[in-house]
Design an enzyme around this catalytic site. Sequence first.
Site, short mmCIF file in Angstrom:
data_model
loop_
_atom_site.label_atom_id
_atom_site.label_comp_id
_atom_site.label_asym_id
_atom_site.label_seq_id
_atom_site.Cartn_x
_atom_site.Cartn_y
_atom_site.Cartn_z
N TYR A 151 42.71 34.55 42.62
CA TYR A 151 42.17 35.52 41.66
C TYR A 151 43.23 35.81 40.61
O TYR A 151 44.37 36.16 40.94
CB TYR A 151 41.78 36.78 42.42
CG TYR A 151 41.17 37.90 41.60
CD1 TYR A 151 40.67 37.71 40.32
CD2 TYR A 151 41.06 39.18 42.14
CE1 TYR A 151 40.10 38.73 39.60
CE2 TYR A 151 40.49 40.22 41.44
CZ TYR A 151 40.01 39.99 40.16
OH TYR A 151 39.45 41.02 39.45
N CYS A 152 42.87 35.67 39.33
CA CYS A 152 43.75 36.02 38.21
C CYS A 152 45.05 35.22 38.32
O CYS A 152 45.02 34.00 38.43
CB CYS A 152 43.98 37.53 38.20
SG CYS A 152 44.93 38.15 36.78
N LEU A 153 46.19 35.86 38.33
CA LEU A 153 47.46 35.16 38.44
C LEU A 153 47.57 34.41 39.76
O LEU A 153 48.21 33.36 39.84
CB LEU A 153 48.61 36.16 38.29
CG LEU A 153 50.04 35.63 38.37
CD1 LEU A 153 50.26 34.47 37.41
CD2 LEU A 153 51.04 36.75 38.11
#
Length: 581
Positions: free
Chosen positions: A313-315
């Site tokens: 998720y995300c980074l």
Amino acid sequence: MLESTHPLADESASRHLDTLARATLARFTGTLSPAALLLAWQDWQLHLAASPGKQIELLQLAVAQAQALGRFQAQRLAAGPQRTEVPTPVQDRRFAAPGWREWPFSLWHQAFLLTEQWWDAATHGVAGVSPHHEKLVAFWARQWLDMGSPGNQLATNPVALAHTRDEHGLNLLRGAQRWLQDLQRLASHSPPAGTEAYRPGHEVAATPGRVVLRNRVMELIQYAPATATVHAEPVLLVPAWIMKYYILDLSAHHSLVRHLVDQGHTVFCLSWKNPGEAERDLGMDDYLQHGFFEALDAVNRIVPRTQVHAAGYCLGGTLLAIAAAAMARDGDDRLATTTFFAAQTDFSEPGELGLFIDDSQVSLLEAQMAETGYLDSRQMAGAFQMLRSYDLLWSRLVNSYLLGEPESMNDLMAWNADATRMPARMHAQYLRRLFLDDDLSEGRYPVDGRPVSLGSLQRPTFMVGTETDHVAPWRSVHKLHFLSPAEITFVLTSGGHNAGIVNPPAAGSHRHYRLLTRPAGGTYLAPDEWQAAAALHEGSWWPAWQQWLAAHSGPRRKPPRLGLPGTTDLGPAPGHYVMER
């Protein structure tokens, strides 16, 4: 000739002095670079001064707007006491309340909106201005205008005035009390009121499980099975370390972890340590090796001889892409599939967050982090507030301080207030290697001294982009289609960076998503072409992902035991790291 003994003759001393100067400047400017803003304004002003055609266009627009405002005012006065509805020149959700249609509020808010329109035209389309400077000037012009919005002032806000009249000023008294309370919380670094109702391990992050691994970077949580048999391949969740992991395990009805467990998946999730000064030297390699790879090794020991579904998720998704590319390069086939939630792999078009990331801005951040050893969570929160200033700042201030209304709190808002820090070294590497230099998508990002290529990704891939994402715009997320030949199932869902991912199946949720699978080696579709071709579905995308995981899994089997063989018990979920402030 005698060598100079002056301390500034030493290059390291000179650079240290420069770092101190930049750190001092950062404290006074909130880590916003005055040089970056000044260069952007000069770029815009000089090119506008050399563009007489653009100046004529802006003059014509101002005249047309003045005429439109004059006609609206005349029609409004002609309507008289009958209050006949008069169409406004500009519509905006900020001024949707009926009171804004009354004089003089209708005149004030229309003048404000037309001014916004003019400045938007003035700051865009000036030949010769660099794209980054154009976005920067437009953004800050909008921020300054928002400060003077009639909706943000008591004397020019009809809704606030009506509340004050009807409540004889008690709303302002409540607002003043809340303002003082907020000041006290700000001074003591206390979380917002209401967050105490969402405690990790109780109301949120409460899915049963055990901590099975702990190191300097993370804790690995293994969740207890909820079904008699489970899908063969476990799921390893890799959240971003700019946030607490439990956005994936909020209240029971909002928990993606619980949803997966209830559907018969063996789920593991990383809980990153909230770093302080002692972790200042942790870099991207540490998060890769001691985060992802050590977690994967532990999963392999608990569920041996089985591939793993990895989801980032995300980074955390960016980290997973780096790891998967390194594994493909080295012939490591332990991953069955990869999933990316709102995760960028190409940073050439990072969206509005890129407004705060250029060489000048990063140099200030690096200087400040050199003093503290980390990036303070409040700085990230401030940047996100400015990106969505009406929703996250002005509307809340008006509702709380002018209307005196209590601010509602939910599990997602409480999680958002439970922010984390970032190590100095890692954050500098992330900003320079990924955002500024775009090393990953261009095949320059090194793992173990050798570059990795996203073109080597071959595993079936599931991706989620969100329609209103200010952090990882979905068109940027979509770029993996261009970079990897893998089979990619892409979902575009309603919502933003967080609310679009926290998307549980629920009746009457008014959610929707588009889904389309590109086969391995298939024809590339640009984002707009993809959006036109993808089928529209009502509801949550969670069931579609779970079904995709099941389709890429082997026969069901008995659940594995909780914990690493031969190790001591590290305690129940949610563990220790999530509690760190």
